[in-house]
Write a protein that holds these residues in place. Structure first.
Motif, PDB file in Angstrom:
ATOM      1  N   VAL A   1       0.877  -1.132   0.067  1.00  0.00           N
ATOM      2  CA  VAL A   1       0.012  -0.021   0.097  1.00  0.00           C
ATOM      3  C   VAL A   1       0.690   1.358  -0.219  1.00  0.00           C
ATOM      4  O   VAL A   1       2.021   1.306   0.532  1.00  0.00           O
ATOM      5  N   LEU A   2       0.476   2.296  -0.696  1.00  0.00           N
ATOM      6  CA  LEU A   2       1.075   3.593  -0.728  1.00  0.00           C
ATOM      7  C   LEU A   2       1.092   4.156   0.617  1.00  0.00           C
ATOM      8  O   LEU A   2      -0.195   4.054   1.073  1.00  0.00           O
ATOM      9  N   PRO A   3       2.057   4.949   1.103  1.00  0.00           N
ATOM     10  CA  PRO A   3       1.753   5.658   2.384  1.00  0.00           C
ATOM     11  C   PRO A   3       0.643   6.715   2.476  1.00  0.00           C
ATOM     12  O   PRO A   3       0.050   6.601   3.450  1.00  0.00           O
ATOM     13  N   SER A   4       0.277   7.277   1.249  1.00  0.00           N
ATOM     14  CA  SER A   4      -1.098   8.106   1.301  1.00  0.00           C
ATOM     15  C   SER A   4      -2.112   7.238   1.530  1.00  0.00           C
ATOM     16  O   SER A   4      -3.108   7.972   1.896  1.00  0.00           O
ATOM     17  N   ALA A   5      -2.259   5.971   1.172  1.00  0.00           N
ATOM     18  CA  ALA A   5      -3.620   5.182   1.456  1.00  0.00           C
ATOM     19  C   ALA A   5      -3.467   4.295   2.661  1.00  0.00           C
ATOM     20  O   ALA A   5      -4.535   3.508   3.127  1.00  0.00           O
ATOM     21  N   ALA A   6      -2.317   4.510   3.441  1.00  0.00           N
ATOM     22  CA  ALA A   6      -2.318   3.537   4.559  1.00  0.00           C
ATOM     23  C   ALA A   6      -3.329   3.664   5.695  1.00  0.00           C
ATOM     24  O   ALA A   6      -3.927   2.692   6.230  1.00  0.00           O
ATOM     25  N   GLU A   7      -3.670   4.760   5.989  1.00  0.00           N
ATOM     26  CA  GLU A   7      -4.684   5.151   7.229  1.00  0.00           C
ATOM     27  C   GLU A   7      -5.969   4.808   6.625  1.00  0.00           C
ATOM     28  O   GLU A   7      -6.849   3.992   7.298  1.00  0.00           O
ATOM     29  N   ARG A   8      -6.343   4.816   5.512  1.00  0.00           N
ATOM     30  CA  ARG A   8      -7.562   4.406   4.902  1.00  0.00           C
ATOM     31  C   ARG A   8      -7.759   2.913   4.923  1.00  0.00           C
ATOM     32  O   ARG A   8      -8.807   2.452   5.096  1.00  0.00           O
ATOM     33  N   LEU A   9      -6.538   2.076   4.704  1.00  0.00           N
ATOM     34  CA  LEU A   9      -6.715   0.637   4.700  1.00  0.00           C
ATOM     35  C   LEU A   9      -6.630   0.131   6.019  1.00  0.00           C
ATOM     36  O   LEU A   9      -7.462  -0.837   6.456  1.00  0.00           O
ATOM     37  N   LEU A  10      -6.001   0.795   6.984  1.00  0.00           N
ATOM     38  CA  LEU A  10      -6.403   0.500   8.553  1.00  0.00           C
ATOM     39  C   LEU A  10      -7.893   0.627   9.110  1.00  0.00           C
ATOM     40  O   LEU A  10      -8.379  -0.147   9.572  1.00  0.00           O
ATOM     41  N   LEU A  11      -8.457   1.884   8.329  1.00  0.00           N
ATOM     42  CA  LEU A  11     -10.055   1.741   8.765  1.00  0.00           C
ATOM     43  C   LEU A  11     -11.048   0.686   7.881  1.00  0.00           C
ATOM     44  O   LEU A  11     -11.871   0.179   8.459  1.00  0.00           O
ATOM     45  N   LYS A  12     -10.292   0.317   6.944  1.00  0.00           N
ATOM     46  CA  LYS A  12     -11.385  -0.819   5.971  1.00  0.00           C
ATOM     47  C   LYS A  12     -11.004  -2.079   6.265  1.00  0.00           C
ATOM     48  O   LYS A  12     -11.883  -2.979   6.200  1.00  0.00           O
ATOM     49  N   ASP A  13      -9.835  -2.495   6.383  1.00  0.00           N
ATOM     50  CA  ASP A  13      -9.359  -3.714   6.643  1.00  0.00           C
ATOM     51  C   ASP A  13      -9.141  -4.060   8.035  1.00  0.00           C
ATOM     52  O   ASP A  13      -8.412  -4.032   8.792  1.00  0.00           O
ATOM     53  N   ASP A  14     -10.119  -4.968   8.560  1.00  0.00           N
ATOM     54  CA  ASP A  14     -10.301  -5.492   9.959  1.00  0.00           C
ATOM     55  C   ASP A  14      -9.527  -6.718  10.285  1.00  0.00           C
ATOM     56  O   ASP A  14      -9.194  -7.060  11.240  1.00  0.00           O
ATOM     57  N   LYS A  15      -9.023  -7.331   9.078  1.00  0.00           N
ATOM     58  CA  LYS A  15      -8.232  -8.587   9.417  1.00  0.00           C
ATOM     59  C   LYS A  15      -6.429  -8.180   9.225  1.00  0.00           C
ATOM     60  O   LYS A  15      -5.714  -8.889   9.546  1.00  0.00           O
ATOM     61  N   LEU A  16      -6.257  -6.877   9.208  1.00  0.00           N
ATOM     62  CA  LEU A  16      -4.813  -6.178   9.290  1.00  0.00           C
ATOM     63  C   LEU A  16      -4.365  -6.474  10.573  1.00  0.00           C
ATOM     64  O   LEU A  16      -4.876  -5.950  11.802  1.00  0.00           O
ATOM     65  N   GLN A  17      -3.289  -7.056  10.755  1.00  0.00           N
ATOM     66  CA  GLN A  17      -2.466  -7.393  11.814  1.00  0.00           C
ATOM     67  C   GLN A  17      -1.086  -6.620  12.169  1.00  0.00           C
ATOM     68  O   GLN A  17      -0.579  -6.595  13.325  1.00  0.00           O
ATOM     69  N   ALA A  18      -0.623  -6.251  10.812  1.00  0.00           N
ATOM     70  CA  ALA A  18       0.849  -5.748  11.000  1.00  0.00           C
ATOM     71  C   ALA A  18       1.160  -4.979   9.872  1.00  0.00           C
ATOM     72  O   ALA A  18       0.492  -5.199   8.990  1.00  0.00           O
TER      73      ALA A  18
END
Length: 677
Positions: A53-70
């Protein structure tokens, strides 16, 4: 690690996502391909899957992907990239603080402070992706571990013969009994065979932990953002008493919200504290206790420079929580420690919409009822500590004075498991809960009869500019237009629809939306409100909602009132006659309607006509409220009050003046200056 070979039918295999945050598309492609290839070739019990993921999209990924662990954050090849990577990591931490975060950098010029911000470091020239995969997996495994719960399970399955307490010996005393065997079958085998004792040394000691309990507490501290965390099996009532004794054992001045839980007021009596009570705001329409005005807190801190502890409740039973950071900063500037009772807010750290928590705002001590909003058993609680002057030895002694030497091991295991769930899936679970809240509020409002109260509805006018927030998972429903009282609606929901609500006031009911709320439960609750809205009735209860009584004043130290010579006076006694005898007298006990457990009277407080009338109302009718502290003789409710001579300080053997208790903002009175008992 989880045993995937024993997945039960219908149980889904684990899937954990790891994101490489990088602006270098070539590195992202190469690393993600290599790591996914490695994951496919090796044991992968957590189901690790890597993506970029690009740095500019990282925060959106955290909000969207509840399976993200690291997250693996790439600092790039330029030295300034290190500071940019740290700033990005800090922003991501504000979204989801529980994720493991790794840094990718070039070379060894990394400061100690930067190193502390990341779990581990990788060089951009790394070629051993097997090692990198195992390292990421190991950190996730540690966060997902439950040291105590696993040890308890392994011990039970080892089937040792019990020649020690408890007396039921793993349930053997009940299993084949013709009289109580049904209870054994109802409760289940593991309720009994996990009920062990300190004789089992492999399970560690709650009061002097060195192995698996200590490891679980360390993981809890890391998960909740504390320096140290302590487990309790006596509830947050005991947690509050332990912390107050830690700071004020033997006496001293304490500034405290008058509407704090009764355990705080008990601690004031037990430790002979000199309280400065802060008047909470009372909501005039809904019978709800609100927070204290920030102006009143700051004024009390300035006027009582000798105070050693400030105690606040955030959030309240109804979900109102302070803007704590400026309050705590002000207290610390004056050398005052801060205890925040977060009994109703153990879940707050696990979703960005619910932060910041008291620990993030700098509180020295935070007490939490893990069982109230997370997945622990009742009575299972935690104390989180970040006091820079913390005396751990003394704290353990204070804890030992209050905690049982025979703790319930299933409770300790549930704390371990609740912590794991919050760390691994707290965000996802809360995201679903918050969506349910939106659905529930919208459906209630659409009935046209019931109304889900908003933050603006619940905050009394004096708090309008204090930055008070609302925990949306606590939904308070206004019943005023339906013609039903809170108690009547509680009974209707239970009898007709099989629904038990959390609490009521005269014209509201409150429900909690938790990690355990389901779509089916939500459907049934919405259906019940829609059905009941079709049959509103004309109110048979004239007048406005039952008003909460104002705090009056203290006439002596609570401890002196509690241990004074007393007499018992009737509370009902034809109403008017009771007022004649009780108004102006001094309560010797804490009188607490339950729930919510907030005292109407504390020891040493002057009794008013408003308080008497309020208590009489609570005891009238078929649905009388449970009130702690009253004495019943032949079913007649009585109040224990100080004898008149005791108030003037004339008790034998009590000839030393005590510190003057007060209410913040109140001028000293002549009575306050008299010798205490």
């Amino acid at each position: 690690m989880p045993d995937l070979g024993n997945l039960r039918e219908g149980q889904q295999p684990l899937e954990c996502h790891v994101a490489l945050v990088s602006a270098d598309r070539q590195l992202s492609h190469d690393w993600v391909s290599a790591l996914n290839s490695t994951a496919a070739q090796h044991e992968n019990p957590f189901g690790l899957k890597f993506s970029a993921v690009l740095p500019s999209a990282a925060e959106r990924l955290l909000l969207k992907d509840d399976k993200l662990q690291a997250l693996i954050v790439d600092a790039g090849v330029e030295a300034p990239g290190l500071s940019a990577a740290e700033e990005l990591a800090d922003r991501l931490h504000l979204v989801r603080a529980q994720l493991n975060v790794f840094l990718v950098a070039l070379g060894c010029d990394i400061s100690v402070s930067l190193r502390q911000r990341f779990d581990e470091l990788f060089d951009r020239r790394e070629g051993n992706f097997n090692h990198m995969f195992r390292l990421v997996q190991a950190f996730i495994a540690k966060r997902a571990s439950t040291p105590f719960a696993d040890t308890l399970r392994d011990y039970v399955f080892s089937a040792r013969d019990a020649w020690h307490t408890p007396g039921h010996s793993g349930g053997d005393s009940l299993r084949n009994s013709p009289w109580v065997g049904d209870f054994y079958r109802f409760m289940g085998e593991h309720v009994f065979n996990t009920d062990l004792s300190v004789s089992v040394q492999v399970l560690d000691s709650l009061l002097e932990p060195h192995s698996v309990i200590q490891a679980s507490q360390d993981l809890a501290a890391q998960t909740f953002g504390a320096r140290q965390t302590f487990f309790l099996t006596n509830g947050t009532s005991t947690a509050n008493k332990v912390v107050i004794q830690q700071i004020l054992g033997g006496g001293g001045k304490i500034i405290v919200d008058q509407a704090c839980h009764k355990s705080v007021h008990h601690a004031i009596v037990m430790n002979r504290c000199e309280p400065v009570y802060l008047k909470c705001t009372l909501h005039p329409d809904f019978g709800i206790y609100g927070p204290v005005r920030r102006e009143d807190i700051e004024r009390a801190l300035e006027a009582n420079r000798d105070a050693r502890l400030l105690v606040l409740t955030s959030c309240t039973y109804d979900g109102l929580r302070y803007d704590l950071r400026p309050i705590i900063k002000h207290a610390h500037a004056l050398g005052v420690k801060v205890l925040v009772d977060e009994a109703w807010y153990a879940h707050g750290y696990f979703h960005p919409l619910l932060r910041p928590t008291a620990l993030e705002c700098g509180a020295d001590y935070v007490t939490q009822s893990t069982h109230k909003t997370l997945s622990a058993f009742s009575q299972a609680s935690m104390i989180h500590v970040q006091d820079p002057d913390f005396d751990e030895f003394r704290f353990r002694e204070n804890l030992n004075m209050h905690a049982s030497t025979s703790p319930q091991y299933a409770m300790i295991a549930s704390l371990d498991v609740a912590r794991k769930q919050a760390a691994m899936e707290g965000y996802g679970r809360l995201e679903r809960s918050l969506k349910m809240v939106e659905t529930l509020r919208r459906a209630v409002d659409q009935t046209g009869v019931f109304r889900a109260l908003t933050r603006e509805d619940l905050i009394p006018a004096p708090l309008a500019n204090d930055g008070i927030r609302l925990d949306p998972t606590k939904v308070t429903v206004d019943l005023s237009a339906s013609g039903y009282t809170g108690k009547e609606m509680q009974i209707k929901l239970f009898d007709q629809y099989g629904i038990q609500v959390e609490k009521t006031t005269y014209n509201t009911v409150s429900v909690l939306v938790t990690l355990g709320s389901t779509e089916s439960k939500l459907l049934r609750l919405v259906h019940a409100f829609k059905q009941l809205a079709q049959y509103p009735r004309r109110s048979v209860h004239p007048g406005s909602s039952r008003r909460l009584p104002e705090f009056t004043r203290l006439k002596c130290l609570p401890a002196d009132a509690y241990f004074a010579e007393t007499e018992e006076l009737p509370l009902m006694d034809n109403g008017v006659q009771a007022e004649k005898h009780l108004v102006g007298r001094v309560s010797a006990d804490e009188i607490v309607p339950y729930p919510p457990g907030i005292p109407v009277l504390v020891p040493g407080q002057e009794i008013s006509a408003q308080i008497i009338q309020f208590l009489q109302q609570l005891l009238q009718g078929q649905n009388a409220t449970e009130i702690h502290g009253l004495i019943f003789r032949s079913d007649e409710p009585l109040l224990r009050v100080m004898r008149e001579q005791a108030v003037t300080g004339d008790l034998p053997g009590k000839n030393q003046p005590a510190p003057r208790p007060s209410i913040a903002g109140e001028e000293p009175s002549a009575v306050n200056q008299k010798k205490a008992v």
